[in-house]
Each structure stands twice: as structure tokens, then as C-alpha cells.
Design a protein around this motif. Sequence first.
Motif, short mmCIF file in Angstrom:
data_model
loop_
_atom_site.label_atom_id
_atom_site.label_comp_id
_atom_site.label_asym_id
_atom_site.label_seq_id
_atom_site.Cartn_x
_atom_site.Cartn_y
_atom_site.Cartn_z
N ASN A 141 41.04 10.17 1.00
CA ASN A 141 39.89 10.24 1.89
C ASN A 141 40.06 9.42 3.16
O ASN A 141 39.43 9.71 4.18
CB ASN A 141 38.63 9.78 1.16
CG ASN A 141 38.17 10.78 0.11
OD1 ASN A 141 38.56 11.95 0.15
ND2 ASN A 141 37.36 10.33 -0.83
N THR A 144 40.56 10.66 7.00
CA THR A 144 39.48 11.19 7.83
C THR A 144 39.14 10.26 8.98
O THR A 144 38.57 10.69 9.99
CB THR A 144 38.23 11.45 6.96
OG1 THR A 144 37.31 12.25 7.68
CG2 THR A 144 37.56 10.15 6.55
N ASN A 225 31.52 17.01 0.18
CA ASN A 225 31.14 15.81 0.93
C ASN A 225 32.05 15.58 2.13
O ASN A 225 31.58 15.27 3.23
CB ASN A 225 31.17 14.58 0.01
CG ASN A 225 29.87 14.37 -0.73
OD1 ASN A 225 28.92 13.83 -0.19
ND2 ASN A 225 29.82 14.83 -1.96
N PHE A 226 33.35 15.77 1.94
CA PHE A 226 34.25 15.49 3.06
C PHE A 226 34.40 16.67 4.00
O PHE A 226 34.69 16.49 5.18
CB PHE A 226 35.61 14.99 2.53
CG PHE A 226 35.53 13.56 2.13
CD1 PHE A 226 35.73 12.56 3.04
CD2 PHE A 226 35.18 13.22 0.83
CE1 PHE A 226 35.61 11.22 2.69
CE2 PHE A 226 35.05 11.90 0.46
CZ PHE A 226 35.27 10.90 1.39
N GLY A 229 31.33 16.13 6.12
CA GLY A 229 31.56 15.02 7.04
C GLY A 229 32.50 15.38 8.18
O GLY A 229 32.27 15.02 9.33
N HIS A 230 33.55 16.14 7.84
CA HIS A 230 34.51 16.57 8.87
C HIS A 230 33.84 17.48 9.88
O HIS A 230 34.03 17.34 11.10
CB HIS A 230 35.68 17.27 8.20
CG HIS A 230 36.74 17.73 9.16
ND1 HIS A 230 37.52 16.86 9.88
CD2 HIS A 230 37.13 18.99 9.53
CE1 HIS A 230 38.36 17.55 10.65
NE2 HIS A 230 38.13 18.84 10.45
N SER A 265 31.06 7.76 11.74
CA SER A 265 32.38 7.34 11.28
C SER A 265 32.27 6.09 10.40
O SER A 265 32.97 5.97 9.38
CB SER A 265 33.30 7.05 12.48
OG SER A 265 33.53 8.22 13.24
N GLU A 268 31.07 7.14 7.12
CA GLU A 268 32.15 7.76 6.35
C GLU A 268 32.95 6.71 5.59
O GLU A 268 33.50 6.99 4.52
CB GLU A 268 33.08 8.55 7.27
CG GLU A 268 32.53 9.88 7.73
CD GLU A 268 32.59 10.93 6.64
OE1 GLU A 268 33.59 11.65 6.55
OE2 GLU A 268 31.61 11.02 5.86
N VAL A 271 31.20 6.38 2.43
CA VAL A 271 31.36 7.58 1.62
C VAL A 271 32.74 7.60 0.97
O VAL A 271 32.89 8.05 -0.18
CB VAL A 271 31.13 8.84 2.47
CG1 VAL A 271 31.41 10.10 1.66
CG2 VAL A 271 29.70 8.87 2.99
#
Length: 296
Positions: A141, A144, A225-226, A229-230, A265, A268, A271
Motif C-alpha cells: 500500500n 500510493t 479502499n485503495f 483512494g487512487h 494524502s 491515506e 488508511v
Amino acid sequence: MNDVHRTAWGPGLPVRPRTRERTLSVITLSLEGSFHAPNLDDELFPAQMRHYDLLFQNFAGGLFALDRLMLIRILMTVILCVVFAIGMRKPKLVPSGFQNVVEYCLDFVRIHIAEEILGKKEGTRYLPIISTIFFAVIFMNVPTLIPGLNISPNVRIGFPIALALLGYFTMIYAGVKRYGAGKFLKSSVVIPNLPPFLHVLAVPIEFLSTFVIRPVTLALRLMANFLAGHLILVLLFSATNFFFWQFNGWTAMAGVTILASVAFSLYECIVIFLQAYIFALLVSVYIELSLHADSH
């Protein structure tokens, strides 16, 4: 004659026409201050790749082709292995330096996840699996937020499925080892003291809940989730580009969107840790449920 990419500083490396045309197009748009919408096809859907060449795409029919996300996965796997190899290369009874950091991270997983859910004995037994899942999720992760990478490999479902299957088979192994296959299956899907006619409904529901929904939700939760977020970061940075270059009257909005990008960010970062913790915690819970399937 091969096409050659030439710059103001001289000839460069041969490039394919479509790659050269896309590169020149992006440069032209940037110089003109024009906005171009982001395209996620090349990142998320390898079969749709039109602009970038895959490594080893002509080897073994493309079975071992590598795109950017796969290269990031390999890179982060190597970094993860190197970190633990260096940290535990010469372990000391009283840790110090980098070994102390690595052991502190391992102790967090051992104490706050494995032993808290499974107890000391079973927590120690299944710690290698749980800690592998925890650190794999974290390291996959982290890209990211790394400039130049800017995407988590977990936005594509393959790696989350692999981790979910690892937890899934560990869960089944724990139950079968303790009870045997038949008793474990029966204890997992049959609710005791239930009227017989309700078993027709309860057994299929329990089977789906225990043996299908658990691994599916593990994989989808991590990916979604990612991916979300992306996409949010892509939209925020794209909005900054749009407001700054094209909407001259709304240039101030570019400041708002860039601040929102920085704030998201930072979010994140939370996260990244939280998803690793939740994934490892749920795997521990599923193992614990298998170990006590008879007390359903």
C-alpha cells in the motif's frame, strides 16, 4: 530504419511509433497548458493496454508479461524481504538500532493482533501467517504515496485475492487440524438447537457466510479502499490542473484542490496502516472461529 527518439541534447533510444506519438502528445499538451483527462485503463486493465509495452510480452505467449503494477509488486516484495533480512541478520538478545525497529513492529502484530485474538499458544503458532499478511499489505500500500509510483498494487484484485486465499486456507487448516474435515464442516454450517425445518435455510446461509463471503469480502475490501483512494487523488490533482490552466477566473480553486490533495494524502497514510491491521485482525478472527467451531 528504426524510429529514434531525438531530443535537444541528441539522439536517444529507439521507441515504437505509438509510444513516441503519445509522448509527443503529452509534451505538447503540457507546453500549451491544456488539460487532458487521466486514463486508468493502462494501470488497471492490462488487456486494454494500448500505449505501453509489457516486459516479456512475447515470451511464453505473454504468461509472464509484466506491466507497471507488477513491477511495483516485485519491487515492494524485494524491499520487504531486504528490510527483514537486514533487521534480523544478526539478532541480539538485547536489540538495538534497526533490529529494535523490526522487532517492535513484529511485537505489535504478535501482542495486539495474534495473541489478543487467538491467545498466547495459538497466536504464536499462527503468527508467521498473520505477520506476513500484515506487512505484505502495508508494503504493497505504501507506493500510493511514493512519487513516481503513485499507486498501490492492491488496486488490482490479484494480490488481494492471493492474501485472502492465504488467510482462507489457514482458517480451514486450523479447523480441520483440530476437528477433522467432517466435524469441522458440520460444526461450521449447522446451528445447534435449531428446529429441523429451519436447517434448510440456515445451512446454505452459514456455508456461504463462512466459506464464500469471508474471503471475497477480505479481497474486495482491500482493493476497493485503495482503488477509491487512487481515484480520488487522481480527480483532485486533475481538478488542480484544470482550474489552474483552463479556468483562469477560477485559479484560486486550484489552491483549494491542491490543499485537499495534500490532506487526503495524509489520510491515506492512516488508511495504509488501518487496512493492514483490519485484514490481519479479520484473518485472526476467522482462525479463532475455526478453532472453536464446535461452540458455534
